[in-house]
Design an enzyme around this catalytic site. Sequence first.
Site, PDB file in Angstrom:
ATOM      1  N   SER A  74     -13.877  35.716 -36.892  1.00 43.31           N
ATOM      2  CA  SER A  74     -14.245  34.698 -37.864  1.00 43.31           C
ATOM      3  C   SER A  74     -15.036  35.360 -38.989  1.00 43.31           C
ATOM      4  CB  SER A  74     -15.072  33.594 -37.211  1.00 43.31           C
ATOM      5  OG  SER A  74     -16.351  34.091 -36.855  1.00 43.31           O
ATOM      6  N   THR A 126     -16.607  30.374 -37.906  1.00 42.88           N
ATOM      7  CA  THR A 126     -16.873  29.869 -39.252  1.00 42.88           C
ATOM      8  C   THR A 126     -16.992  28.357 -39.230  1.00 42.88           C
ATOM      9  OG1 THR A 126     -15.633  31.732 -40.129  1.00 42.88           O
ATOM     10  CG2 THR A 126     -16.086  29.927 -41.646  1.00 42.88           C
ATOM     11  N   HIS A 165      -7.958  25.129 -34.749  1.00 45.08           N
ATOM     12  CA  HIS A 165      -6.575  25.333 -34.327  1.00 45.08           C
ATOM     13  C   HIS A 165      -5.783  24.022 -34.402  1.00 45.08           C
ATOM     14  CE1 HIS A 165      -7.743  29.360 -33.665  1.00 45.08           C
ATOM     15  NE2 HIS A 165      -8.251  29.233 -32.457  1.00 45.08           N
TER      16      HIS A 165
END
Length: 293
Positions: A74, A126, A165
Site C-alpha cells: 500500500s 491506504t 477489493h
Amino acid sequence: MRSAAAVEPPLASGEKLIRVGHSPDPDDAFMFHALANDKIPTPGYRFTHDLVDIETLNRRALEGTDLLELTAVSLHGMAHLTDKYAICNCGASMGDGYGPRVVARQPWTVDDLRGKRIAVPGTLTTAFLSLKLILGDDFEYEVRPFDTMLDVVEAGEFDAGLVIHEGQLTYPDQGLHLVVDTGVWFQEQTGLPLPLGCNAIRKDLGAETVNEVTAILKQSIQYGLEHRAEALEYAAKWGRGLDDARNDEFVEMYVNDWTLDFGDRGRAAVRELLKRGYEAGVIPEPAEVEFVG
C-alpha cells in the site's frame, strides 16, 4: 500460477530469482497473468509468486526479515519502506474518483461514524490512512481480514466496515449502505486521484536489475490490457462473488492507463497523500519516495 512454495528446478547459470508478492484479487491477477503463465519472455530471470493479502505484504516488507524482490504494498505502507524499496513507475492501483468504501447497515453520514466501531483491513493500508484523514482519531477500530468485512458488518459485530477489493462492488448484495467513498473524498479535497497501492522493488538489486524487472512488469500489464478477455478469464479465479460483468468492472477500476505509468499527476498524488498523512500524525516521519523505471 506458480507459487514460491512450489518445488522449482535449480536456477540456470546467470539466472536471477525474483520473488513476487501480490494480493489474491482480480486486479493483481490480471496484472500478473502474463508473467505467471509464461506469456512473455523473461530472459535472465525466474519469477515466483506469493499470493497473500496486502496487509501481510506490508508487514513482511516492514519487518524486513525476508524481503521479496518485487512486492505489492500500500502507499501507506510504502511510507515506512523508503530505505529498502523504490516504487515501480508501473503497477499502480489508483482510485480515480473512487476507492475503498466505508459501509454500514444504516444510511449514515460521515458524522454518524464518529465514535463508532469500525472494522478495518489493516493499519498500514491506504484505506486506513484515508479513513484517519477523514475522521482523525474519532472512531474505534479493529483489524479483520478484508474478505470477511461485509459479513462482520452485516452480522452486527461492527457499526461499519472499511471495504477494499471486490467488496467495493458487492456490499449492496448484503443490504449494506455506502457512508463514504475515500477516493471521492480525496479527490474533492485535493483534485487528485487516490493512490492506493504500488509495486515496490528492492533498491539493493542494483540499477540494471531494477530497470529490467520493472520493464518486464510493464510488459505483463500491457499484455493483459491487449489480451483482455484472456486475462479476465484468469482473473475471475480470484473474483470472490463477482460475476463476469463485475469482474470486468473491478479490473477496469484498478488496471488501466494509471497502471502503465503513474505519470506526473499520479506521482503528485502519492506525494500529496504522504504529506497529508505526515501532517495528520498518521505517518511518523516525512516520506521521500523514489520512482524507478
